[in-house]
Scaffold this motif. Structure first.
Motif, PDB file in Angstrom:
ATOM      1  N   VAL A 160       1.081  -1.411   0.173  1.00  0.00           N
ATOM      2  CA  VAL A 160       0.109   0.015   0.004  1.00  0.00           C
ATOM      3  C   VAL A 160       1.164   1.638   0.150  1.00  0.00           C
ATOM      4  N   LYS A 161       0.633   2.169  -0.731  1.00  0.00           N
ATOM      5  CA  LYS A 161       1.335   3.641  -1.006  1.00  0.00           C
ATOM      6  C   LYS A 161       0.154   4.525  -0.920  1.00  0.00           C
ATOM      7  N   ALA A 162      -0.423   5.062   0.140  1.00  0.00           N
ATOM      8  CA  ALA A 162      -1.291   6.127  -0.002  1.00  0.00           C
ATOM      9  C   ALA A 162      -0.938   7.194   1.716  1.00  0.00           C
ATOM     10  N   ALA A 163      -1.942   8.193   1.473  1.00  0.00           N
ATOM     11  CA  ALA A 163      -1.511   9.602   1.844  1.00  0.00           C
ATOM     12  C   ALA A 163      -1.156   9.084   3.417  1.00  0.00           C
ATOM     13  N   THR A 164       0.109  10.079   4.183  1.00  0.00           N
ATOM     14  CA  THR A 164       0.145   9.568   5.302  1.00  0.00           C
ATOM     15  C   THR A 164      -0.595   9.393   6.244  1.00  0.00           C
ATOM     16  N   GLY A 165      -1.820   9.978   6.447  1.00  0.00           N
ATOM     17  CA  GLY A 165      -3.185  10.325   6.958  1.00  0.00           C
ATOM     18  C   GLY A 165      -4.338   8.567   7.261  1.00  0.00           C
ATOM     19  N   ASP A 166      -3.917   8.382   5.613  1.00  0.00           N
ATOM     20  CA  ASP A 166      -4.981   6.926   6.077  1.00  0.00           C
ATOM     21  C   ASP A 166      -3.838   6.163   5.773  1.00  0.00           C
ATOM     22  N   VAL A 167      -2.946   6.371   6.002  1.00  0.00           N
ATOM     23  CA  VAL A 167      -2.068   5.006   6.426  1.00  0.00           C
ATOM     24  C   VAL A 167      -2.433   4.842   7.471  1.00  0.00           C
ATOM     25  N   ILE A 168      -1.923   5.705   8.528  1.00  0.00           N
ATOM     26  CA  ILE A 168      -2.127   6.446  10.016  1.00  0.00           C
ATOM     27  C   ILE A 168      -3.784   5.183  10.487  1.00  0.00           C
TER      28      ILE A 168
END
Length: 135
Positions: A67-75
């Motif tokens: 997964v490579k996504a926006a940091t906020g979404d990953v958190i």
């Protein structure tokens, strides 16, 4: 040249006195200040690299998910995985945290199951809290 001079002024006096990661963050901030258009374009290019990819499945039926996504979404996603893994433990699952986190992926894929599991775990936690506070 002007943008480089702005960055130089920000870091010249501290370059040898701070850790590399902190220096990189200061340089990144200085670049945003020096050339916001180029920084915005670079950020947009990086955002286009986001995605979700499934790797190869091995002979044991295990697949890696990238997964490579926006940091906020990953958190947020990571916190949800942990919350479900903790709920599984609350419900008696004795597997390791990593295995419960892997199980959480399948549970997240079934939105209704995820809601039910978290509701039951929350109820058990609240009931357990009341019992221990009245004892």
């Amino acid at each position: 040249m002007e943008a480089a001079a702005i960055v130089d002024r920000k870091v010249a006096g501290i370059v040898d006195s701070i850790p590399p990661l902190r220096l990189a963050n200061i340089v990144r901030a200085a670049l945003w200040q020096a050339d916001p258009e180029a920084a915005r374009a670079a950020a947009e290019t990086k955002a286009e690299e986001r995605g979700v990819w499934a790797g190869r499945t091995d002979e044991h039926g295990t697949t890696t998910l990238f997964v490579k996504a926006a940091t906020g979404d990953v958190i947020h996603f990571n916190a949800t995985i942990r919350q479900i893994a903790d709920a599984l433990a609350e419900l008696g699952d004795t597997d390791t945290l990593d295995l419960r986190r892997a199980k959480a992926i399948g549970i997240i894929a079934d939105r209704e199951l995820a809601r039910e599991l978290l509701a039951v775990a929350q109820h058990l936690t609240n009931t357990g809290s009341r019992k221990s506070s009245t004892s």
